[in-house]
Design a protein around this motif. Structure first.
Motif, PDB file in Angstrom:
ATOM      1  N   SER A   1       3.114  -5.722  -6.693  1.00  0.00           N
ATOM      2  CA  SER A   1       3.936  -5.083  -7.717  1.00  0.00           C
ATOM      3  C   SER A   1       5.411  -5.256  -7.384  1.00  0.00           C
ATOM      4  O   SER A   1       5.773  -5.560  -6.240  1.00  0.00           O
ATOM      5  CB  SER A   1       3.605  -3.587  -7.803  1.00  0.00           C
ATOM      6  OG  SER A   1       4.078  -2.914  -6.638  1.00  0.00           O
ATOM      7  N   ASP A   2       6.271  -5.065  -8.372  1.00  0.00           N
ATOM      8  CA  ASP A   2       7.718  -5.149  -8.137  1.00  0.00           C
ATOM      9  C   ASP A   2       8.148  -4.119  -7.097  1.00  0.00           C
ATOM     10  O   ASP A   2       9.005  -4.398  -6.246  1.00  0.00           O
ATOM     11  CB  ASP A   2       8.481  -4.911  -9.446  1.00  0.00           C
ATOM     12  CG  ASP A   2       8.306  -6.065 -10.419  1.00  0.00           C
ATOM     13  OD1 ASP A   2       7.916  -7.167  -9.974  1.00  0.00           O
ATOM     14  OD2 ASP A   2       8.555  -5.864 -11.631  1.00  0.00           O
TER      15      ASP A   2
ATOM     16  N   LEU B   1      -3.629  -4.723  -8.103  1.00  0.00           N
ATOM     17  CA  LEU B   1      -2.178  -4.731  -7.908  1.00  0.00           C
ATOM     18  C   LEU B   1      -1.838  -4.017  -6.610  1.00  0.00           C
ATOM     19  O   LEU B   1      -2.232  -2.866  -6.404  1.00  0.00           O
ATOM     20  CB  LEU B   1      -1.485  -4.043  -9.090  1.00  0.00           C
ATOM     21  CG  LEU B   1       0.031  -4.235  -9.188  1.00  0.00           C
ATOM     22  CD1 LEU B   1       0.383  -5.704  -9.419  1.00  0.00           C
ATOM     23  CD2 LEU B   1       0.594  -3.375 -10.325  1.00  0.00           C
TER      24      LEU B   1
ATOM     25  N   GLU C   1       0.426  -1.995  -4.336  1.00  0.00           N
ATOM     26  CA  GLU C   1       1.540  -1.060  -4.457  1.00  0.00           C
ATOM     27  C   GLU C   1       2.067  -0.727  -3.059  1.00  0.00           C
ATOM     28  O   GLU C   1       1.418  -1.040  -2.048  1.00  0.00           O
ATOM     29  CB  GLU C   1       1.083   0.219  -5.169  1.00  0.00           C
ATOM     30  CG  GLU C   1       0.596   0.002  -6.598  1.00  0.00           C
ATOM     31  CD  GLU C   1       1.723  -0.359  -7.563  1.00  0.00           C
ATOM     32  OE1 GLU C   1       2.897  -0.413  -7.136  1.00  0.00           O
ATOM     33  OE2 GLU C   1       1.418  -0.586  -8.750  1.00  0.00           O
TER      34      GLU C   1
END
Length: 443
Positions: free
Chosen positions: A341-342, A374, A376
């Protein structure tokens, strides 16, 4: 001297045009592949000194590349790819030490590599599975930062010499990968690469490990044993953590480096060593000399050519790229498509990474296991600095007690893993075992 031949197989017309306009490429006789024929077959038929290949990811091209990879490894090459996992490219890179540039390209870096081939065409070899990423690669080394490009240039220049090399860098920076690349890019590449951790050897057996022994030379010597100098004959011997070697053995190592001769334990036969010696340390070698743990004469003998491996924090732009690189490898291995994730990438870029590339790799691998699709920030399991820790340390705590507390805390954080603990603390595994044994006796 006959002008060298460059084989070009490039689908990118703009890149082809830029290359052909450069002064560097004009120094080659250019042989371009025919688009309607398999470039692998054309390359094998055409004598060339350097092959510049844009990788085709079609199944047919991959199959042909796998079939011919051993023959192709005899040719110096520069590969261009989009970073898509490719078993054929991986196999070729394990067979020969060329360059693998990933798009988007830094044309100056590409031309610098071509220029180097022009000046010094040499047989090079690589032995590492490539992970898909947007980072460039030389030998076993991956990275596109200015610091890594400088390292590539240094390694390829010293690799083709016989100079002893001393690699200096923090734990986890990849010193053994540098040593391996030096070997694979050298004239000894088809011979053995033997690595030994000087800090993990007991003082009783180190002579035997280095020089070998004959049967019956001491209690437990039930058969003849080849030491690492004999195992690495005609190849490369890598002495990791050389500053952890006892001073008595440093004297014997110096004698071998100076005379080229050694004697196995219990033997009256003098052997001659034909090896290239590469050593490494995570200490400042001059400070190690000042502290009396490294002989000054051995230091000067080992460091005919010193190589500094940059810490991860000095590799601007490589950190997030390496994270993606390691994740792509995990995805390819497990047939997954997990992503960072960003927020996770932001945490990765901002983390200090005291354990360098090794710590980053382990963090990504742990996160890959914990995350579903994803990744995190919480999946990375990164240590956060705890405010006010200094206030919890008594002002009058003796230094040895402070050291003991730090070691035991690090051991607990690593779940009892002594290798990881030693790496984080910047000490050898042997030193860690000695200290833990001392604490056990104090109970």
């Amino acid at each position: 001297m006959t002008q060298p031949v460059l084989f070009l197989h490039l689908q990118d017309a703009e890149l082809t045009s830029q290359l052909l306009r450069s002064d560097v490429v004009r120094r080659f006789v250019i042989y371009k592949s025919q688009s309607d024929q398999c470039w692998v077959e054309q390359l094998l038929r055409q004598r060339c000194d350097l092959a510049f290949i844009e990788v085709d990811n079609t199944e047919a091209a991959q199959y042909e590349l796998l079939q011919q990879s051993n023959r192709l490894a005899e040719i110096d090459f520069i590969l261009i790819s989009k970073g898509i996992p490719d078993l054929a490219v991986d196999h070729l890179m394990r067979s020969g030490a060329g360059y693998h540039f990933r798009q988007p390209l830094d044309l100056a870096a590409v031309l610098d590599a071509v220029q180097d081939f022009y000046q010094q065409l040499s047989s090079v070899t690589v032995k590492r599975k490539v992970q898909s990423s947007d980072l460039d690669q030389f030998g076993l080394l991956v990275g596109s930062s200015a610091a890594m490009l400088r390292l590539y240039k240094t390694v390829r220049k010293v690799a083709v010499t016989e100079a002893n090399v001393l690699i200096v860098g923090e734990s986890g920076t990849g010193k053994e990968l540098v040593a391996n690349t030096l070997h694979l890019a050298s004239h000894r590449a088809d011979q053995s690469f033997v690595a030994i951790n000087c800090g993990a050897l007991s003082s009783e057996l180190i002579d035997s490990e280095l020089f070998g022994h004959v049967k019956g030379s001491f209690t437990g010597a039930l058969r003849d044993h080849q030491g690492v100098f004999a195992q690495a004959e005609h190849g490369t011997l890598f002495l990791d953590e050389v500053t952890e070697m006892p001073l008595e053995q440093q004297v014997k190592l110096l004698r071998v480096l100076e005379s080229g001769e050694y004697r196995p334990v219990g033997s009256d036969k003098v052997c001659r060593a034909n090896v290239r010696v590469i050593a490494a340390t995570n200490r400042d070698p001059l400070q190690a000399v000042a502290d009396g743990v490294l002989r000054e004469d051995l230091y000067f003998r080992l460091s005919q050519f010193p190589v500094k491996v940059p810490a991860l924090c000095e590799r601007e732009g490589d950190i997030s790229g390496l994270a993606q690189h390691f994740l792509a490898y995990c995805n390819a291995r497990e047939q997954q498509q997990k992503q960072l994730s960003d927020a996770a990438l932001t945490v990765i870029r901002r983390h200090s990474w005291p354990g360098n590339v090794r710590e980053l790799k382990h963090a990504v691998e742990r996160a890959f296991i914990l995350a579903d699709r994803l990744i995190e920030p919480e999946h990375l399991l990164l240590e956060r600095a705890t405010p006010g820790v200094a206030a919890d340390i008594p002002a009058d705590m003796p230094l040895d007690e402070l050291e003991k507390a730090a070691i035991l805390a690090a051991l607990e954080r690593n779940g009892g893993n002594k290798t990881d603990t030693a790496e984080q603390l910047g000490i050898s595994v042997k030193t860690l075992y000695n200290k833990l044994e001392k604490y056990q006796q104090q109970r």
